[in-house]
Scaffold this motif. Structure first.
Motif, PDB file in Angstrom:
ATOM      1  N   SER A 302      47.241  32.532  34.281  1.00 66.89           N
ATOM      2  CA  SER A 302      46.553  31.244  34.396  1.00 66.89           C
ATOM      3  C   SER A 302      46.155  30.916  35.825  1.00 66.89           C
ATOM      4  N   GLY A 303      46.827  31.548  36.806  1.00 64.89           N
ATOM      5  CA  GLY A 303      46.591  31.175  38.194  1.00 64.89           C
ATOM      6  C   GLY A 303      45.861  32.204  39.025  1.00 64.89           C
ATOM      7  N   LYS A 304      45.802  33.463  38.545  1.00 66.14           N
ATOM      8  CA  LYS A 304      45.188  34.524  39.338  1.00 66.14           C
ATOM      9  C   LYS A 304      44.321  35.424  38.471  1.00 66.14           C
ATOM     10  N   GLU A 305      43.184  35.822  39.010  1.00 67.24           N
ATOM     11  CA  GLU A 305      42.370  36.851  38.385  1.00 67.24           C
ATOM     12  C   GLU A 305      42.932  38.217  38.770  1.00 67.24           C
ATOM     13  N   ARG A 306      42.520  39.255  38.051  1.00 65.83           N
ATOM     14  CA  ARG A 306      42.964  40.611  38.349  1.00 65.83           C
ATOM     15  C   ARG A 306      41.806  41.578  38.235  1.00 65.83           C
ATOM     16  N   VAL A 307      41.854  42.632  39.054  1.00 63.40           N
ATOM     17  CA  VAL A 307      40.902  43.735  38.977  1.00 63.40           C
ATOM     18  C   VAL A 307      41.698  45.030  38.909  1.00 63.40           C
ATOM     19  N   SER A 308      41.351  45.917  37.989  1.00 61.97           N
ATOM     20  CA  SER A 308      41.984  47.230  37.943  1.00 61.97           C
ATOM     21  C   SER A 308      40.922  48.283  37.666  1.00 61.97           C
ATOM     22  N   LEU A 309      41.160  49.496  38.182  1.00 66.30           N
ATOM     23  CA  LEU A 309      40.232  50.604  38.022  1.00 66.30           C
ATOM     24  C   LEU A 309      40.897  51.687  37.191  1.00 66.30           C
ATOM     25  N   ALA A 310      40.369  51.925  35.997  1.00 64.30           N
ATOM     26  CA  ALA A 310      40.900  52.966  35.112  1.00 64.30           C
ATOM     27  C   ALA A 310      39.955  54.162  35.148  1.00 64.30           C
TER      28      ALA A 310
END
Length: 366
Positions: A302-310
């Motif tokens: 709810s408080g942070k966005e996330r980015v991940s690379l698969a």
């Protein structure tokens, strides 16, 4: 692909736009069934071994260069044990520049914060999924995940088209190319070790994937926006990866990946500058289930966005995949029917994530 996959069944809604609109309740399309909703209890499985940290095994690849044969053998055995018992492990001292890893994550975060009209230039379709997307699967009215993504091909080279890669930020294409090159090297190194651990020729998996000319590799960058009701939805529903092996560069600011361990979901705590590696369905089939792909999913925050690379390292699309003859015996018959990777992943592209149902459907009748 069949004609039903030429276009999305409904207008595409960008999840990032929903998040940034200030809504306090998520649309019903994103609300999962109670049984599928996330569990936020973090289960920590600690071991007396220093090689297990924050839930999944942590392996130092620098030890493979040790002059001490026992240290090299121990590291190879740790990888084997992780593949057999977990299907997931983290690696450090892997040879990929930490600066390149940070730049890759950073440039994609910049992309997702570009104006919507810039991102929309790269909007994808279910024909190849390549480009900027917001849904997996073409089931009309189906439940959706709380994420946007960008999917692109890296290998084989005839499929690679950097004009389909983001033109902004201006360094994006250069960084993608450099990152892909390093990811391929690391994946090749790991598959060689997996082949040895299975008692096969060092190049077995590389050859079965199609060698330098036919092996596949693609990148899906996942963007998980802030969510006002993270207890009701998922960033990515439960699934096992359909390809060969996945090299994941997670966002270390906030955990998101959950791995199924028996009846529990374990929240993986990423180690800084580490990659998370997991076995895909194709290696499960090739190893005749000695190595298993494991269900996993992604929770949102709810408080942070996330980015991940698969980064997915796969067999060539037209190569027939079946259990290795060397691993099939009278006591251990072939568990799976042969199929090509293109035929296999068409299921995922049609239906979206469905746990382990696809690989289970390949099992040979007894």
């Amino acid at each position: 692909m069949s004609n039903c996959l030429q276009s999305w069944p409904e207008p595409i809604v960008r999840v990032q736009g929903l998040s940034e609109s200030g809504i306090r309740e998520i649309p019903d399309r994103y609300v999962k069934r109670p049984a599928d909703r996330p569990c936020f209890k973090e289960t920590t499985t600690l071991s007396s071994s220093s090689h297990v940290l924050d839930n999944i095994p942590l392996i130092n690849l620098e030890n493979l260069k040790s002059s001490d044969e026992s240290i090299r053998d121990e590291t190879i055995e740790l990888i084997s044990k992780a593949c057999r018992e977990w299907g997931f492990f983290q690696v450090v001292n892997h040879g990929v520049s930490h600066e390149l890893m940070a730049n890759a994550r950073g440039v994609w975060r910049e992309f997702f914060h570009l104006p919507p009209e810039e991102k929309q230039k790269f909007a994808n379709s279910p024909v190849t999924y390549e480009g900027y997307g917001s849904r997996l699967g073409v089931e009309k009215g189906g439940k959706l995940d709380w994420s946007d993504y960008f999917f692109l091909h890296y290998l084989p080279e005839p499929l690679r088209d950097d004009k389909k890669w983001p033109s902004l930020p201006i360094t994006c294409r250069k960084i993608i190319a450099e990152y892909g090159q390093e990811a391929v090297k690391l994946c090749r190194k790991i598959t060689n070790i997996l082949s040895i651990n299975l008692g096969l020729n060092e190049n077995y998996l590389h050859t079965k994937f199609g060698g330098d000319n036919e092996r596949g590799a693609c990148l899906r960058v996942n963007f998980y926006p802030k969510c006002p009701q993270p207890d009701l939805t998922l960033g990515l529903s439960s699934h096992s990866d359909p390809g060969g092996m996945t090299l994941l560069l997670p966002d270390t600011d906030v955990p998101g990946l959950q791995v199924r361990r028996g009846d529990e979901w374990i929240t993986v705590k990423p180690v800084p500058n580490a990659f998370i590696i997991n076995i895909g369905d194709q290696i499960q089939v090739l190893s005749n289930a000695i190595y298993k792909s494991i269900e996993h999913r992604v929770i949102v925050n709810s408080g942070k966005e996330r980015v991940s690379l698969a980064f997915f390292y796969n067999p060539g699309g037209d190569i027939l995949i079946k259990p290795a003859d060397e691993l099939v015996t009278e006591d251990q018959p072939a568990l799976y029917l042969p199929t090509t990777f293109n035929e296999y992943r068409a299921f995922i592209r049609t239906n979206g994530p469905r746990g382990k149902s696809q690989v289970e459907s390949l099992k040979s009748p007894r």
